[in-house]
Design an enzyme around this catalytic site. Structure first.
Site, PDB file in Angstrom:
ATOM      1  N   LYS A   1      84.864  19.455  21.098  1.00 31.40           N
ATOM      2  CA  LYS A   1      85.602  19.636  19.852  1.00 31.40           C
ATOM      3  C   LYS A   1      86.511  20.858  19.875  1.00 31.40           C
ATOM      4  O   LYS A   1      87.615  20.834  19.300  1.00 31.40           O
ATOM      5  CB  LYS A   1      84.630  19.740  18.683  1.00 31.40           C
ATOM      6  CG  LYS A   1      83.744  20.970  18.717  1.00 31.40           C
ATOM      7  CD  LYS A   1      82.733  20.990  17.591  1.00 31.40           C
ATOM      8  CE  LYS A   1      81.953  22.299  17.569  1.00 31.40           C
ATOM      9  NZ  LYS A   1      81.280  22.611  18.834  1.00 31.40           N
TER      10      LYS A   1
ATOM     11  N   LYS B   1      84.062  27.440  23.434  1.00 34.88           N
ATOM     12  CA  LYS B   1      84.806  28.196  22.421  1.00 34.88           C
ATOM     13  C   LYS B   1      85.687  29.251  23.078  1.00 34.88           C
ATOM     14  O   LYS B   1      86.858  29.429  22.718  1.00 34.88           O
ATOM     15  CB  LYS B   1      83.836  28.827  21.423  1.00 34.88           C
ATOM     16  CG  LYS B   1      83.052  27.823  20.590  1.00 34.88           C
ATOM     17  CD  LYS B   1      82.011  28.497  19.727  1.00 34.88           C
ATOM     18  CE  LYS B   1      81.323  27.500  18.815  1.00 34.88           C
ATOM     19  NZ  LYS B   1      80.705  26.364  19.513  1.00 34.88           N
TER      20      LYS B   1
ATOM     21  N   ASN C   1      77.191  22.970  13.334  1.00 33.94           N
ATOM     22  CA  ASN C   1      76.112  23.355  12.433  1.00 33.94           C
ATOM     23  C   ASN C   1      76.618  23.775  11.057  1.00 33.94           C
ATOM     24  O   ASN C   1      75.862  24.287  10.243  1.00 33.94           O
ATOM     25  CB  ASN C   1      75.290  24.496  13.049  1.00 33.94           C
ATOM     26  CG  ASN C   1      76.139  25.718  13.349  1.00 33.94           C
ATOM     27  OD1 ASN C   1      77.345  25.698  13.153  1.00 33.94           O
ATOM     28  ND2 ASN C   1      75.507  26.766  13.833  1.00 33.94           N
TER      29      ASN C   1
ATOM     30  N   LYS D   1      77.450  16.700  28.983  1.00 38.39           N
ATOM     31  CA  LYS D   1      77.477  17.100  27.571  1.00 38.39           C
ATOM     32  C   LYS D   1      76.220  16.604  26.878  1.00 38.39           C
ATOM     33  O   LYS D   1      75.951  15.403  26.826  1.00 38.39           O
ATOM     34  CB  LYS D   1      78.710  16.512  26.891  1.00 38.39           C
ATOM     35  CG  LYS D   1      78.815  16.863  25.413  1.00 38.39           C
ATOM     36  CD  LYS D   1      79.734  18.005  25.214  1.00 38.39           C
ATOM     37  CE  LYS D   1      80.022  18.275  23.753  1.00 38.39           C
ATOM     38  NZ  LYS D   1      80.511  19.644  23.578  1.00 38.39           N
TER      39      LYS D   1
END
Length: 307
Positions: free
Chosen positions: A207, A265, A10, A122
């Protein structure tokens, strides 16, 4: 220090914004402002998300009557690396006069037998009404999962094994170049056992996990994961929510962050710290400089040795 910065998806397209090019061009200036101060003092490698952009290109490809079949995700991911990388490079070029900046389209090696290929999980792209999702599933063999009152496409997300161009990134860094690479987790590829030939696969590599692996292989001193919240919260969005300003990998894993956007994360930060002994941090984009200097975000540090 050598810092690998993982930008959230984002960063260029905020939730609820129209996916216009002008909107993303305006937002990239915020990214540059946040990272320029770090780049003046440290050696920087920038990775980035591509979720909104990948979803947009996938929808356009699926609706294009000129195509007999939609473009595969690996090629769409490569397109987003070029587009987002160009936006970042142009803005950073203006903010860092004289600095060498390179955008590198990178490929991430995954295993052909990764269990994720049998369990798509995902989420990518937009939310569809149930009837439209059913039609797309039947017509294109896609998988969908419930998302609120609608359904959203889910694809395999195999574990990253290696960023294929890591040696090239090493060489660019040695020449003083700021490198933008591994966008969207990198283009997922498998290697032929006999010839070594690379073949793209219909998948999206996480990512943040790719950023952690790249940071490890580049012998980075710090992994900085930037998102849209100031830090990791325990009990997020509950009456007991509280900021978690410091944690070990074990504490992160015990904190119940396996699901949702914070899960990857937290796992990426934990892996980097465990494998290198160096610090990682998670926090807000606008506080990037303060996070590295210990004044914001969630700092992830190694477990204390047992005496």
């Amino acid at each position: 220090m050598r810092i690998v910065v993982a930008l959230g998806g984002n960063a260029l397209l905020h939730r609820g914004e129209r996916p216009d090019a002008a909107v993303q061009e305006a937002n990239v200036d915020r990214v540059t402002t946040a990272l320029a101060a770090l780049a003046h003092e440290h050696e920087i490698v920038i990775t980035h998300g591509n979720g909104p952009q990948l979803g947009l290109l996938a929808a356009e490809s699926a609706a294009d009557p000129a195509l007999s079949v939609p473009y595969p995700l690996d090629l769409l991911g490569a397109q987003t690396q070029g587009m987002i990388g160009s936006l970042l490079a142009r803005s950073l070029h203006d903010a860092l006069p004289g600095r060498r900046i390179a955008v590198l389209v990178t490929h991430t090696l995954v295993r052909a037998d990764d269990p994720a290929f049998d369990h798509p999980a995902k989420s990518v792209g937009q939310v569809y009404p149930p009837d439209v999702a059913s039609s797309l599933a039947a017509g294109h063999g896609r998988h969908f999962a419930a998302h609120g009152t609608g359904r959203r496409r889910v694809v395999p997300s195999p574990e990253p094994e290696r960023v294929w161009e890591t040696d090239i990134v090493h060489e660019l860094l040695a020449g003083g170049t700021l490198v933008i690479c591994a966008g969207g987790g990198g283009v997922p590829v498998i290697a032929d056992r006999d010839t070594g030939a690379l073949t793209g696969v219909e998948a999206v590599v996480d990512k943040d996990l790719t950023a952690a692996l790249l940071a490890e292989d580049l012998e980075a001193d710090f992994l900085l994961i930037l998102t849209d919240v100031p830090c990791v919260y325990s009990g997020y969005r509950t009456p007991g929510q509280r900021p978690l300003l410091g944690a070990t990998p074990g504490e992160l894993r015990a904190g119940g962050f396996t699901g949702g956007p914070m899960g990857p994360k937290a796992e990426a930060a934990a892996r980097f710290v465990e494998r290198t002994g160096g610090p990682a941090a998670i926090g807000a984009l606008d506080a990037a400089y303060e996070i590295v200097h210990g004044r914001s975000g969630t700092l992830v540090r190694p477990d204390l040795p047992v005496e």
